[in-house]
Design a protein around this motif. Structure first.
Motif, mmCIF file in Angstrom:
data_model
loop_
_atom_site.group_PDB
_atom_site.id
_atom_site.type_symbol
_atom_site.label_atom_id
_atom_site.label_comp_id
_atom_site.label_asym_id
_atom_site.label_seq_id
_atom_site.Cartn_x
_atom_site.Cartn_y
_atom_site.Cartn_z
ATOM 1 N N SER A 148 -57.980 10.602 -5.489
ATOM 2 C CA SER A 148 -56.965 11.481 -6.098
ATOM 3 C C SER A 148 -56.123 10.723 -7.119
ATOM 4 C CB SER A 148 -56.069 12.107 -5.026
ATOM 5 O OG SER A 148 -55.158 11.156 -4.491
ATOM 6 N N LEU A 149 -55.850 9.444 -6.852
ATOM 7 C CA LEU A 149 -55.094 8.640 -7.821
ATOM 8 C C LEU A 149 -55.907 8.451 -9.104
ATOM 9 C CD1 LEU A 149 -53.315 5.774 -5.812
ATOM 10 C CD2 LEU A 149 -52.266 7.678 -7.024
ATOM 11 N N PHE A 150 -57.197 8.173 -8.953
ATOM 12 C CA PHE A 150 -58.039 8.017 -10.143
ATOM 13 C C PHE A 150 -58.108 9.326 -10.937
ATOM 14 C CE2 PHE A 150 -59.911 4.256 -7.917
ATOM 15 C CZ PHE A 150 -59.626 3.323 -8.913
ATOM 16 N N ARG A 151 -58.124 10.442 -10.243
ATOM 17 C CA ARG A 151 -58.155 11.736 -10.946
ATOM 18 C C ARG A 151 -56.873 11.966 -11.736
ATOM 19 N NH1 ARG A 151 -60.393 13.592 -6.034
ATOM 20 N NH2 ARG A 151 -58.423 14.568 -5.440
ATOM 21 N N LYS A 152 -55.756 11.470 -11.202
ATOM 22 C CA LYS A 152 -54.457 11.669 -11.863
ATOM 23 C C LYS A 152 -54.275 10.753 -13.068
ATOM 24 C CE LYS A 152 -52.289 13.372 -7.670
ATOM 25 N NZ LYS A 152 -51.427 13.046 -6.520
ATOM 26 N N GLY A 153 -55.055 9.677 -13.124
ATOM 27 C CA GLY A 153 -55.048 8.836 -14.306
ATOM 28 C C GLY A 153 -54.189 7.591 -14.232
ATOM 29 N N MET A 154 -54.254 6.827 -15.321
ATOM 30 C CA MET A 154 -53.623 5.511 -15.393
ATOM 31 C C MET A 154 -52.114 5.561 -15.191
ATOM 32 S SD MET A 154 -54.120 2.322 -15.694
ATOM 33 C CE MET A 154 -55.777 2.222 -16.325
ATOM 34 N N ASN A 155 -51.453 6.536 -15.793
ATOM 35 C CA ASN A 155 -49.993 6.597 -15.677
ATOM 36 C C ASN A 155 -49.558 6.707 -14.224
ATOM 37 O OD1 ASN A 155 -49.660 6.352 -18.408
ATOM 38 N ND2 ASN A 155 -49.315 8.526 -18.783
ATOM 39 N N LYS A 156 -50.244 7.547 -13.443
ATOM 40 C CA LYS A 156 -49.885 7.722 -12.032
ATOM 41 C C LYS A 156 -50.164 6.449 -11.240
ATOM 42 C CE LYS A 156 -48.463 9.970 -8.457
ATOM 43 N NZ LYS A 156 -47.025 10.252 -8.308
ATOM 44 N N ILE A 157 -51.295 5.810 -11.519
ATOM 45 C CA ILE A 157 -51.632 4.570 -10.802
ATOM 46 C C ILE A 157 -50.606 3.485 -11.107
ATOM 47 C CG2 ILE A 157 -53.349 2.722 -10.593
ATOM 48 C CD1 ILE A 157 -55.493 4.886 -11.184
ATOM 49 N N ALA A 158 -50.276 3.314 -12.397
ATOM 50 C CA ALA A 158 -49.279 2.307 -12.790
ATOM 51 C C ALA A 158 -47.916 2.623 -12.178
ATOM 52 C CB ALA A 158 -49.189 2.241 -14.311
ATOM 53 N N GLN A 159 -47.565 3.906 -12.142
ATOM 54 C CA GLN A 159 -46.285 4.321 -11.541
ATOM 55 C C GLN A 159 -46.239 3.935 -10.063
ATOM 56 O OE1 GLN A 159 -45.475 8.551 -11.841
ATOM 57 N NE2 GLN A 159 -44.023 8.454 -10.143
ATOM 58 N N LYS A 160 -47.353 4.152 -9.336
ATOM 59 C CA LYS A 160 -47.391 3.804 -7.910
ATOM 60 C C LYS A 160 -47.216 2.305 -7.701
ATOM 61 C CE LYS A 160 -47.918 5.652 -4.664
ATOM 62 N NZ LYS A 160 -46.886 6.131 -3.707
ATOM 63 N N VAL A 161 -47.818 1.490 -8.571
ATOM 64 C CA VAL A 161 -47.656 0.037 -8.452
ATOM 65 C C VAL A 161 -46.189 -0.332 -8.657
ATOM 66 C CG1 VAL A 161 -48.241 -2.209 -9.459
ATOM 67 C CG2 VAL A 161 -50.030 -0.493 -9.115
ATOM 68 N N GLY A 162 -45.561 0.275 -9.643
ATOM 69 C CA GLY A 162 -44.139 0.026 -9.899
ATOM 70 C C GLY A 162 -43.269 0.419 -8.715
ATOM 71 N N GLU A 163 -43.539 1.590 -8.150
ATOM 72 C CA GLU A 163 -42.764 2.058 -6.992
ATOM 73 C C GLU A 163 -42.917 1.103 -5.812
ATOM 74 O OE1 GLU A 163 -44.244 5.960 -6.188
ATOM 75 O OE2 GLU A 163 -43.326 6.846 -7.992
ATOM 76 N N GLU A 164 -44.148 0.693 -5.557
ATOM 77 C CA GLU A 164 -44.385 -0.216 -4.422
ATOM 78 C C GLU A 164 -43.743 -1.573 -4.663
ATOM 79 O OE1 GLU A 164 -45.398 0.944 -1.733
ATOM 80 O OE2 GLU A 164 -46.342 2.799 -2.373
ATOM 81 N N ALA A 165 -43.742 -2.038 -5.905
ATOM 82 C CA ALA A 165 -43.107 -3.329 -6.226
ATOM 83 C C ALA A 165 -41.616 -3.266 -5.950
ATOM 84 C CB ALA A 165 -43.374 -3.700 -7.683
ATOM 85 N N VAL A 166 -40.987 -2.174 -6.337
ATOM 86 C CA VAL A 166 -39.545 -2.004 -6.084
ATOM 87 C C VAL A 166 -39.278 -1.994 -4.579
ATOM 88 C CG1 VAL A 166 -37.617 -0.390 -6.274
ATOM 89 C CG2 VAL A 166 -39.055 -0.857 -8.269
ATOM 90 N N GLU A 167 -40.128 -1.306 -3.823
ATOM 91 C CA GLU A 167 -39.933 -1.236 -2.365
ATOM 92 C C GLU A 167 -40.102 -2.611 -1.723
ATOM 93 O OE1 GLU A 167 -42.450 1.897 -0.938
ATOM 94 O OE2 GLU A 167 -41.404 3.401 -2.136
ATOM 95 N N VAL A 168 -41.010 -3.436 -2.247
ATOM 96 C CA VAL A 168 -41.162 -4.800 -1.724
ATOM 97 C C VAL A 168 -39.894 -5.602 -1.979
ATOM 98 C CG1 VAL A 168 -42.369 -7.001 -2.055
ATOM 99 C CG2 VAL A 168 -43.680 -4.894 -1.845
ATOM 100 N N VAL A 169 -39.345 -5.476 -3.184
ATOM 101 C CA VAL A 169 -38.107 -6.201 -3.515
ATOM 102 C C VAL A 169 -36.978 -5.771 -2.593
ATOM 103 C CG1 VAL A 169 -36.346 -6.534 -5.289
ATOM 104 C CG2 VAL A 169 -38.772 -6.598 -5.912
ATOM 105 N N ILE A 170 -36.846 -4.472 -2.358
ATOM 106 C CA ILE A 170 -35.778 -3.955 -1.479
ATOM 107 C C ILE A 170 -35.941 -4.512 -0.071
ATOM 108 C CG2 ILE A 170 -34.906 -1.871 -0.348
ATOM 109 C CD1 ILE A 170 -35.573 -0.394 -3.023
ATOM 110 N N GLU A 171 -37.186 -4.468 0.452
ATOM 111 C CA GLU A 171 -37.415 -4.943 1.818
ATOM 112 C C GLU A 171 -37.289 -6.464 1.920
ATOM 113 O OE1 GLU A 171 -37.358 -3.085 4.337
ATOM 114 O OE2 GLU A 171 -37.493 -1.215 3.199
#
Length: 198
Positions: A133-156
């Motif tokens: 489903s992420l691949f279907r949504k395209g590069m912008n969505k995949i890159a956004q998810k990486v950014g979101e997860e990176a922020v969550e790692v920093v917070i934790e």
């Protein structure tokens, strides 16, 4: 190095040949004292051929030599582990190893996970797959998810909950592997860059 060439009464010890980079076992041969000495002297693996009853340097005919990186003996001093850089296929049949395996770099479970992600990318019509489903949504969505997860790692990382930190770190690595596949790259490409920097 102390090596017991006489333990079996034939003057030979088994020599396990391992790729110094990939850590894959390439072949098994036998050495006597003379073969070992020549290997150390020339830095090219030389065995004692039990069928031809003579020394033979691996690659002496094919050119696929095994350049020695390191030699270690086992705890009983009656077997050798020789780490090498191979110049081409190791097996006389033309395969990378004498077990017909590809001599490619593996990162264990991460390589397995990369393969699963690659398969999901190639089969994006799987409605039950989050990765597809992420691949279907395209590069912008995949890159956004990486950014979101990176922020969550920093917070934790700023808190003391180890379980949450590790889970968010796993999420980041997982989504980063997806991003690499989306861009047409693998962990091998990243490792190459890191090695050059090293």
């Amino acid at each position: 190095m102390k090596i017991n060439f006489n333990k079996n009464g034939d003057g030979l010890v088994p020599a396990i040949i391992q790729d110094a980079l990939t850590k894959n076992v390439l072949m098994l041969g036998y050495m006597n004292q003379e073969a070992y000495n020549k290997t150390v002297e020339t830095k090219n693996v030389t065995f004692f051929s039990r069928t031809k009853k003579r020394l033979w340097t691996k690659g002496e005919e094919s050119g696929n030599i095994l350049s020695v990186v390191d030699i270690n003996n086992d705890c009983d001093n009656d077997a050798l582990l020789i780490k090498v850089t191979p110049a081409g296929p190791t097996c006389h049949t033309g395969t990378d190893t004498c077990w017909k395996e590809d001599n490619k770099q593996s990162y264990g479970f991460l390589s397995d996970l990369e393969e699963i992600i690659k398969n999901r990318k190639e089969n994006q019509n799987d409605e039950n797959s989050y990765v597809a489903s992420l691949f279907r949504k395209g590069m912008n969505k995949i890159a956004q998810k990486v950014g979101e997860e990176a922020v969550e790692v920093v917070i934790e990382a700023k808190d003391d909950n180890e379980e949450l930190f590790l889970n968010e770190s796993a999420d980041l690595l997982f989504h980063y592997l997806i991003l690499l596949q989306a861009k047409g790259y693998t962990l091998d490409n990243i490792v190459s860059v890191l090695k050059k920097r090293h």
